[in-house]
Design a protein around this motif. Structure first.
Motif, mmCIF file in Angstrom:
data_model
loop_
_atom_site.group_PDB
_atom_site.id
_atom_site.type_symbol
_atom_site.label_atom_id
_atom_site.label_comp_id
_atom_site.label_asym_id
_atom_site.label_seq_id
_atom_site.Cartn_x
_atom_site.Cartn_y
_atom_site.Cartn_z
ATOM 1 N N LEU A 447 1.020 -1.260 0.164
ATOM 2 C CA LEU A 447 -0.009 -0.107 -0.134
ATOM 3 C C LEU A 447 1.067 1.424 -0.124
ATOM 4 C CD1 LEU A 447 -2.875 -0.812 2.140
ATOM 5 C CD2 LEU A 447 -2.913 -0.518 -0.172
ATOM 6 N N ALA A 448 1.936 1.148 0.776
ATOM 7 C CA ALA A 448 3.010 2.358 0.772
ATOM 8 C C ALA A 448 3.502 2.810 -0.709
ATOM 9 C CB ALA A 448 3.885 2.115 1.772
ATOM 10 N N THR A 449 3.733 1.482 -1.590
ATOM 11 C CA THR A 449 4.165 2.011 -2.806
ATOM 12 C C THR A 449 3.139 1.890 -4.109
ATOM 13 O OG1 THR A 449 4.516 -0.539 -2.971
ATOM 14 C CG2 THR A 449 6.517 0.894 -2.084
ATOM 15 N N LEU A 450 1.952 1.874 -3.276
ATOM 16 C CA LEU A 450 0.800 1.744 -4.469
ATOM 17 C C LEU A 450 0.630 3.189 -5.435
ATOM 18 C CD1 LEU A 450 -1.297 -0.063 -5.974
ATOM 19 C CD2 LEU A 450 -3.080 0.904 -4.085
ATOM 20 N N LYS A 451 0.513 3.295 -6.639
ATOM 21 C CA LYS A 451 0.277 4.459 -7.166
ATOM 22 C C LYS A 451 -1.205 4.514 -7.691
ATOM 23 C CE LYS A 451 4.182 4.164 -9.577
ATOM 24 N NZ LYS A 451 5.145 3.412 -8.633
ATOM 25 N N VAL A 452 -1.592 5.559 -7.538
ATOM 26 C CA VAL A 452 -2.911 5.725 -8.569
ATOM 27 C C VAL A 452 -2.961 6.468 -9.800
ATOM 28 C CG1 VAL A 452 -5.026 7.038 -8.236
ATOM 29 C CG2 VAL A 452 -4.160 6.102 -6.171
ATOM 30 N N ASN A 453 -3.770 5.900 -10.605
ATOM 31 C CA ASN A 453 -3.616 6.563 -12.071
ATOM 32 C C ASN A 453 -5.068 6.230 -12.979
ATOM 33 O OD1 ASN A 453 -3.240 6.915 -14.674
ATOM 34 N ND2 ASN A 453 -1.649 5.667 -15.006
ATOM 35 N N ASP A 454 -5.703 7.466 -13.061
ATOM 36 C CA ASP A 454 -7.089 7.085 -13.704
ATOM 37 C C ASP A 454 -6.941 7.294 -15.157
ATOM 38 O OD1 ASP A 454 -8.259 6.779 -11.089
ATOM 39 O OD2 ASP A 454 -7.847 8.915 -10.703
ATOM 40 N N ASP A 455 -5.943 6.846 -15.779
ATOM 41 C CA ASP A 455 -5.749 7.394 -17.109
ATOM 42 C C ASP A 455 -6.402 6.514 -17.876
ATOM 43 O OD1 ASP A 455 -5.228 7.823 -19.635
ATOM 44 O OD2 ASP A 455 -2.929 7.945 -19.533
#
Lengths: 773, 201
Positions: A447-455
């Motif tokens: 979770l600490a390294t999770l990135k969010v991308n809504d592309d």
């Protein structure tokens, strides 16, 4: 006893017959629907309808279809300029029934017709620069006319100055040229030259059929590919580049078809092998196939009834999900496999029914949450999956007690291992605390390294050759495929034009603010503006003429009678060549016009600008979709949190505070592990991973519930869950290998989440108190 | 003996002076800045008197062309690699860029090619007929071979000796433009600060 048994038997027979009747009806309905249904493969159809703002739906759809139907070709003969290859290509395209309005060179006749119309209506086709000069009085216009006259390169003839002393036609023409793309006219062809000096000839056309039909699209793309080979045989140095949405949608549908066939086959083979290995009999295979088949039948029929079409992506994902319905069959068959010797088929059903129904209802609820998503394809998925699962479960409940008669009874395979696994959970503290602890640590790191991308681009894995072609077309023509527009609309054509005129000064300002770098305004004024222009001309003309005469230019008085240009007349004239696409009128008069915008820097500011004006909406498909993705990702996160809270509460109420909280741990950790796997796999969080989490929650709860079923023995439950998990991994696991990133990340979250749910499910074992350790 | 030698030398030098288009291009290339006056006579058929204008011009190899009409009304035209700017009578400058109007921009390249005898650009657009007129004088006749030039001009003729002295344009419609350049200056070889300002917009 006897009576109730007969009654039960009658009720059972009634249920079996009724369900048979329902299935028959579904089959008949499907047989009727299927030939009329369309399988939609357009990526657009996956996306929400309301992205075009307030504009009338019919206009929006009309424009979208039209834009998606556009095709552009650029043909280069090689290093030396010659239109022969392009002419050959043009003739072949014009002969293709799948295309219409295919146009290449502009004939001298067309150019002449253009000039005639421009001259006839010169007093009504005033361009903004001329209007500005006229508004300053006649002097500014006179200076400009003189500058043109004295210029050696402007090529003003006596004929021009005699017929049009105010040079209105010239002004309008220059304004249009300014608007033109990078293309220049050579030998009648629109053409461009690339950085290496190769000439490229321009051809454009439209799809004859606007509806996205996979078959036709694929045929067209194949024909074009074949034609390209022929072209290269004939003109070995020639090259062609193409732009058209149809290329991308065809690629997507071929990809999906590939996914369905290869992944589908692998899945079915895997499940069949597994079931055969456990049961050593062909009948369970047939039964699994039957329940999955009925599920697929019901899902397809009901989705078609609700939506009138099926999206290809729905079909891919739903079929995998309906594969989960094999779980119900497996659970029942496992029960029969172990206890078939002691109890009747109906008693077995009675034993598993509560867990089965509880599992079905939680899973169906989890899918139905997807109805909230604004994406038509996801709603289809929700309907398909839930109706399919219900039908599969009903098939098990209504038919299987009758169909399992005589199924072999065997000892549970690997009972010893399963029992040791369960015992470890009860006795071994390393397992009981270590395993959840380990998952917790991994979850935190992930979770600490999770990135969010809504592309939104993740929806499609676009192939490099197509993207390369598209970039080349942009470089050569200056026409980007930015997909950013203002759409101006009104109740009538004239209202639309007036609103367009109201927007124009704001656009100029927006360009100064650097919110955008360029835009194209339809070069036609409203009748109201045309009247104002006529008044302006009357006022300024005497001053212009006086000044021209003072400079020694003798010309006759200009003819200033207005010849108003209506929209239909303009559309029918050669003047609207290259602009017609941007205008759309409905039968009831409602009209819309697109203003293509390029180099958008501040989409939000442009959206606010559109909101502040009546009848204007801002269309930035990609940015709107990205935003929607983000919004719905957050919404689903909220729903998920709410669902976990409700489930925790129900556990606490049913099992007490401590046991309730312990029982929710597997669910929570399975969600965490799904996200962690996503992060470790280098993927980022988006709407699709959230949807997968909802399924993880739904399926994970099944496992907990199978375990907590007091009528079943833990070993039977464990075997059933093991089988269910393995088949699920086999079916949904295939999604991991999809070439579409969105689907593959969906698969990763599902598989790792479900595996964790299986791994930790014994944590919820209720029997730990009853059985002394 | 001495006479013979002189005659031979004269013969050699005469041959050396037979001008070619390449020589011309080389010569013009060695003139980084040319300043001149111009008078232009534009004859339009059906108009009683020709339109006469005059002014100054400046061609700088690294900057572009500055054309300033002083009579009968002020008009400034500046052409550089990517812009075409026209200022009339103190009105705000009209700027056309290569990106916004490539068609128009062909003229820009062409104009500069005419003043610099840029063989490559000329050959791409015209059939070239180069005539050595003797005594260092030359004439180039250009016949357009691509549109839109061929729609506008039947022929463009350049004449000169050490410098370009005369440009004649005959239009398709039978009209003609006659430009005479005079008072050419090559010094100073770089632009003054004042001259540099002329290219700033």
């Amino acid at each position: 006893m006897m009576r109730s048994s007969v009654l039960f038997s009658n009720r059972y027979r009634l249920a079996a017959v009724s369900w048979g009747a329902v299935c028959l009806m579904l089959a008949i309905t499907l047989a009727w629907l299927w030939p009329r249904a369309t399988v939609n493969s357009s990526v657009l159809a996956l996306l929400p309808h309301q992205v075009l703002g307030q504009a009338p739906e019919a206009l929006q759809q009309g424009f979208l279809q039209r834009l998606d139907g556009q095709m552009v070709w650029l043909i280069s003969p090689g290093d030396a300029a010659s239109p022969a290859a392009a002419a050959w290509w043009l003739a072949r395209l014009q002969a293709m029934p799948a295309l219409k309005q295919v146009q290449g060179p502009i004939s001298a006749q067309q150019q002449q017709a253009w000039g005639t119309f421009a001259w006839q209506h010169r007093n009504n086709l005033i361009d903004p620069a001329t209007r500005a000069r006229l508004a300053q009085g006649g002097a500014a216009q006179a200076d400009w006319v003189l500058a043109q006259l004295y210029s050696a390169f402007a090529g003003v003839s006596s004929q021009e100055i005699t017929h049009d002393p105010l040079m209105l036609v010239r002004g309008a023409q220059l304004a249009l040229q300014k608007n033109a793309s990078q293309l220049t006219l050579r030998d009648g062809w629109l053409m461009s030259t690339d950085s290496a000096g190769r000439p490229w000839y321009f051809i454009h056309g439209e799809l004859a059929n606007n509806a996205f039909n996979m078959q036709q699209s694929h045929q067209l793309v194949q024909q074009l590919t074949a034609l390209e080979t022929q072209l290269q045989q004939r003109y070995p140095t020639a090259r062609v580049v193409t732009r058209g949405t149809v290329l991308f949608s065809d690629y997507a549908s071929q990809q999906a078809r590939h996914d369905v066939s290869t992944l589908g086959v692998a899945t079915v083979a895997g499940v069949l092998l597994l079931v055969f290995a456990v049961f050593r009999s062909l009948r369970p295979l047939a039964l699994c196939a039957l329940s999955v088949g009925v599920g697929a039948l019901a899902g397809t029929t009901i989705t078609l009834l609700c939506f009138g079409e099926l999206h290809l992506m729905t079909l891919v994902m739903s079929l995998s999900i309906v594969g989960i319905s094999a779980d119900y069959t497996l659970y029942y068959l496992t029960e029969r496999l172990i206890h078939g010797g002691q109890v009747s088929a109906r008693q077995s059903l009675h034993k598993v029914l509560p867990a089965l129904l509880l599992a079905l209802s939680t899973t169906v609820l989890a899918y139905l949450i997807m109805l909230w998503a604004p994406f038509p394809a996801l709603r289809q998925l929700a309907v398909f999956a839930s109706s399919g699962l219900i039908a599969a479960c009903l098939t098990v409940v209504c038919w299987y007690p009758g169909l399992v008669r005589g199924l072999p009874v065997r000892p549970v395979p690997a009972t010893f291992l399963l029992a040791r696994w369960l015992a470890a959970w009860r006795r071994n503290r390393t397992v009981k605390f270590g395993l959840p602890g380990l998952v917790l640590v991994l979850t935190v790191i992930g979770l600490a390294t999770l990135k969010v991308n809504d592309d939104v681009a993740q929806l499609q894995a676009l192939p490099q050759p197509l993207l390369h072609q598209d970039r080349l077309v942009t470089a050569l023509t200056g026409q980007r495929a930015d997909q950013t527009w203002f759409m101006v609309y009104g109740a009538s054509a004239q209202q639309t034009l007036q609103r367009l005129e109201a927007l124009a000064p704001h656009l100029q300002q927006a360009r100064q603010e650097k919110w955008l770098s360029d835009y194209r305004l339809l070069p036609l004024a409203s009748l109201q503006r045309q009247q104002q222009d006529a008044a302006l001309l009357q006022q300024a003309a005497p001053a212009v003429m006086a000044r021209l005469r003072a400079a020694g230019v003798q010309v006759s008085e200009p003819e200033l009678t207005p010849e108003p240009v209506t929209v239909p007349a303009w559309l029918a004239s050669p003047q609207s060549e290259g602009w017609r696409l941007l205008w759309l009128s409905l039968a009831d008069g409602r009209s819309g016009v697109l203003v293509p915008v390029s180099g958008v820097n501040n989409s939000a500011a442009l959206a606010r600008l559109a909101d502040s004006l009546p009848g204007v909406s801002w269309i930035d498909r990609k940015s709107t979709f990205d935003q929607l993705f983000g919004t719905y990702r957050l919404l689903l996160s909220g729903l998920l949190a709410a669902a976990v809270a409700v489930i925790a509460l129900s556990y606490v109420l049913r099992l007490g505070f401590r046991a309730g909280l312990i029982s929710i741990i597997p669910s929570l950790l399975s969600l965490g592990a799904g996200l962690a796997a996503l992060s470790f796999g280098g993927h980022s969080l988006n709407l699709f991973s959230m949807l997968a989490l909802i399924l993880v929650l739904g399926i994970g709860i099944n496992y907990t519930l199978f375990f907590s079923n007091p009528r079943a023995t833990p070993v039977t439950s464990l075997l059933a869950i093991l089988l269910a998990m393995t088949t699920t991994l086999l079916t949904l696991g295939m999604l991991v290998f999809s070439s579409t990133q969105a689907i593959s990340s969906f698969g990763i979250v599902l598989c790792s989440g479900i595996f964790t749910a299986f791994l930790l499910a014994p944590l919820a074992l209720p029997s730990s108190k009853r059985t002394p350790s | 003996m001495r006479k013979r030698l002189l005659a031979a030398l004269a013969l050699v030098s005469l041959h050396a002076h037979a001008v070619t288009l390449d020589d011309l291009q080389q010569r013009f290339a060695s003139q980084p800045v040319v300043r001149a006056d111009f008078t232009q006579l534009r004859e339009i058929k059906g108009m009683a008197q020709p339109l006469k204008s005059s002014g100054h011009l400046l061609v700088a190899q690294d900057k572009g062309l500055w054309w300033q009409q002083a009579q009968p009304f002020p008009l400034t035209l500046v052409l550089d690699d990517n812009r075409m700017v026209q200022v009339i009578n103190g009105q705000p400058p009209q700027i056309i860029t290569a990106a916004s109007n490539p068609q128009m921009f062909q003229f820009n390249h062409l104009l500069r090619a005419l003043f610099q005898a840029d063989r490559q650009v000329l050959a791409a657009n015209f059939a070239i007929d180069f005539v050595d007129q003797g005594q260092g004088r030359w004439r180039i006749q250009l016949t357009p071979k691509v549109s839109p030039l061929d729609k506008l001009f039947t022929r463009i003729t350049l004449q000169g000796a050490a410098f370009l002295e005369q440009i004649d344009l005959s239009d398709k419609q039978g009209d003609g433009t006659h430009i005479v350049l005079s008072h050419q200056q090559l010094e100073p070889k770089t632009l003054t600060d004042d001259e540099k300002q002329r290219f700033v917009f």
